[in-house]
Design a protein around this motif. Structure first.
Motif, PDB file in Angstrom:
ATOM      1  N   LEU A 206       0.892  -1.213   0.116  1.00  0.00           N
ATOM      2  CA  LEU A 206      -0.076  -0.034  -0.181  1.00  0.00           C
ATOM      3  C   LEU A 206       0.734   1.011   0.086  1.00  0.00           C
ATOM      4  N   ALA A 207       1.784   1.250   0.886  1.00  0.00           N
ATOM      5  CA  ALA A 207       2.874   2.348   0.838  1.00  0.00           C
ATOM      6  C   ALA A 207       3.653   2.615  -0.338  1.00  0.00           C
ATOM      7  N   ALA A 208       3.852   1.563  -0.853  1.00  0.00           N
ATOM      8  CA  ALA A 208       4.843   1.625  -2.456  1.00  0.00           C
ATOM      9  C   ALA A 208       3.585   2.083  -3.411  1.00  0.00           C
ATOM     10  N   THR A 209       2.555   1.720  -3.335  1.00  0.00           N
ATOM     11  CA  THR A 209       1.599   2.136  -4.235  1.00  0.00           C
ATOM     12  C   THR A 209       1.304   3.731  -4.314  1.00  0.00           C
ATOM     13  N   ILE A 210       0.941   4.153  -2.839  1.00  0.00           N
ATOM     14  CA  ILE A 210       0.726   5.519  -2.762  1.00  0.00           C
ATOM     15  C   ILE A 210       2.053   6.255  -3.126  1.00  0.00           C
ATOM     16  N   SER A 211       3.171   5.730  -2.788  1.00  0.00           N
ATOM     17  CA  SER A 211       4.514   6.653  -2.968  1.00  0.00           C
ATOM     18  C   SER A 211       4.508   6.742  -4.793  1.00  0.00           C
ATOM     19  N   ALA A 212       4.241   5.676  -5.377  1.00  0.00           N
ATOM     20  CA  ALA A 212       4.271   5.839  -6.857  1.00  0.00           C
ATOM     21  C   ALA A 212       3.343   6.553  -7.549  1.00  0.00           C
ATOM     22  N   ILE A 213       2.205   6.726  -6.868  1.00  0.00           N
ATOM     23  CA  ILE A 213       0.988   7.520  -7.656  1.00  0.00           C
ATOM     24  C   ILE A 213       1.274   8.892  -7.217  1.00  0.00           C
ATOM     25  N   SER A 214       1.623   9.174  -5.947  1.00  0.00           N
ATOM     26  CA  SER A 214       1.617  10.567  -5.352  1.00  0.00           C
ATOM     27  C   SER A 214       2.964  11.299  -5.688  1.00  0.00           C
ATOM     28  N   GLY A 215       4.014  10.412  -6.007  1.00  0.00           N
ATOM     29  CA  GLY A 215       5.355  11.017  -5.956  1.00  0.00           C
ATOM     30  C   GLY A 215       5.673  11.201  -4.470  1.00  0.00           C
ATOM     31  N   ASN A 216       5.146  11.187  -3.534  1.00  0.00           N
ATOM     32  CA  ASN A 216       5.746  11.360  -2.126  1.00  0.00           C
ATOM     33  C   ASN A 216       6.123  10.008  -1.579  1.00  0.00           C
ATOM     34  N   HIS A 217       7.374  10.015  -0.980  1.00  0.00           N
ATOM     35  CA  HIS A 217       7.806   8.655  -0.663  1.00  0.00           C
ATOM     36  C   HIS A 217       7.068   8.290   1.014  1.00  0.00           C
ATOM     37  N   VAL A 218       6.353   7.148   1.102  1.00  0.00           N
ATOM     38  CA  VAL A 218       5.623   6.920   2.103  1.00  0.00           C
ATOM     39  C   VAL A 218       6.335   5.645   2.781  1.00  0.00           C
ATOM     40  N   THR A 219       6.757   5.630   4.095  1.00  0.00           N
ATOM     41  CA  THR A 219       7.006   4.861   4.917  1.00  0.00           C
ATOM     42  C   THR A 219       6.067   4.210   5.711  1.00  0.00           C
ATOM     43  N   VAL A 220       6.364   2.781   6.316  1.00  0.00           N
ATOM     44  CA  VAL A 220       5.565   2.267   7.282  1.00  0.00           C
ATOM     45  C   VAL A 220       6.051   2.204   8.562  1.00  0.00           C
ATOM     46  N   ASN A 221       5.386   2.548   9.572  1.00  0.00           N
ATOM     47  CA  ASN A 221       5.685   2.487  10.923  1.00  0.00           C
ATOM     48  C   ASN A 221       5.016   1.496  11.696  1.00  0.00           C
ATOM     49  N   GLN A 222       5.627   0.185  11.721  1.00  0.00           N
ATOM     50  CA  GLN A 222       4.968  -0.873  12.295  1.00  0.00           C
ATOM     51  C   GLN A 222       5.028  -0.823  13.907  1.00  0.00           C
ATOM     52  N   LEU A 223       3.843  -0.950  14.740  1.00  0.00           N
ATOM     53  CA  LEU A 223       3.933  -0.871  16.148  1.00  0.00           C
ATOM     54  C   LEU A 223       3.283  -2.008  16.665  1.00  0.00           C
ATOM     55  N   THR A 224       3.351  -2.643  17.896  1.00  0.00           N
ATOM     56  CA  THR A 224       2.624  -3.552  18.536  1.00  0.00           C
ATOM     57  C   THR A 224       1.493  -3.208  18.509  1.00  0.00           C
ATOM     58  N   THR A 225       0.429  -4.084  18.832  1.00  0.00           N
ATOM     59  CA  THR A 225      -0.888  -3.724  19.380  1.00  0.00           C
ATOM     60  C   THR A 225      -1.406  -2.852  20.253  1.00  0.00           C
TER      61      THR A 225
END
Length: 287
Positions: A206-225
């Protein structure tokens, strides 16, 4: 005779009406029911009949179901009251002699999904009802991530506790089209249909898809529940909402929304809407 759509004033219900009309169903044979007066007026402009319909108002159900042949019960949104509300619709459909199609959740009878209990209980009521029925076990709608996608474009980050779990989502219009197909055919009577998108995806995709379409690099911040729940509360969400969102992500991490066997695309006769198509439509709606 008529086809009755309950919850037609919601996003899914309206799209079901639109798909029925696209298949050249006589508008006068469609009854769009709901509680929102403005939305009902908008539906009436399409030429269909409308009815004020409230799951807790039994008289409104009976009035809307007069002459009904098929009823689409779109599951309610009032958590804690849905099973009772659904029972009222099932009873009204029985009094009308109509068959019933119900929008449920993936693997509802066996899943530990946080959303499953009300759907499991409703499916049990349906089994006992004696009605001719079809259950549409809809996976996640890609549109449920609309706020996440917009925020990711703005902030460059997605906060999640879903890990590498996949989501077999599809666009709401795909599920609506499947409902229209089922409403117009007896071929699916008695079936439980597990419906999901053709290509399950995870948050990194999802982040890669948003990055590719928007041109803004998106990272994923993984947390515990627990970290996720605490962060959401810090953003102002109440305990119940924060707990629900983090529990759903835990379900995704456990693979509870990952399954798709192609049934949805077979029902609608085409490939389901891709993640890229959905993200593109949201970010670049005129593109």
């Amino acid at each position: 005779m008529s086809i009755v759509i309950t919850g037609a004033t919601g996003h899914l219900g309206r799209k079901v009406v639109e798909h029925l009309l696209a298949r050249n169903v006589d508008p006068s044979t469609i009854v769009a029911g709901g509680r929102n007066g403005d939305a009902l007026a908008s539906l009436a402009s399409l030429g269909v009949r409308t009815a004020r319909l409230d799951y807790e108002d039994h008289a409104s159900l009976d009035a809307a179901f007069v002459g009904a042949e098929r009823v689409l019960l779109i599951s309610g949104t009032d958590v804690g009251q849905r099973v009772t509300q659904h029972q009222a619709v099932i009873d009204a459909a029985g009094r009308a002699g109509a068959s019933l199609i119900y929008t449920s959740a993936p693997q509802a009878s066996t899943s530990a999904l946080v959303l499953a209990p009300d759907h499991k209980a409703t499916e049990e009521l349906l089994e006992k009802s004696g009605l001719t029925l079809t259950v549409l076990r809809n996976n996640w709608y890609t549109e449920n991530y609309s706020d996440t996608i917009r925020q990711a474009v703005s902030t460059g980050s997605i906060m999640t506790s879903a890990g590498s779990g996949k989501v077999a989502s599809a666009a709401r219009t795909d599920y609506a089209e499947a409902a229209a197909v089922v409403l117009l055919s007896s071929a699916y009577d008695g079936e439980i249909l597990e419906l999901g998108g053709d290509a399950p995806w995870d948050v990194e995709e999802l982040a890669a898809t948003i990055s590719a379409i928007s041109g803004n690099h998106v990272t994923v911040n993984q947390l515990t529940t627990d970290e996720h729940s605490a962060a959401l509360k810090g953003f102002g969400l109440d305990d119940g909402t924060a707990g629900f969102v983090s529990a759903l992500d835990a379900n995704i991490a456990a693979g509870l929304l990952a399954e798709s066997d192609g049934t949805l695309s077979r029902v609608i006769g085409r490939a389901t809407t891709t993640l890229r198509q959905s993200v593109g439509k949201l970010i670049m709606p005129t593109g």
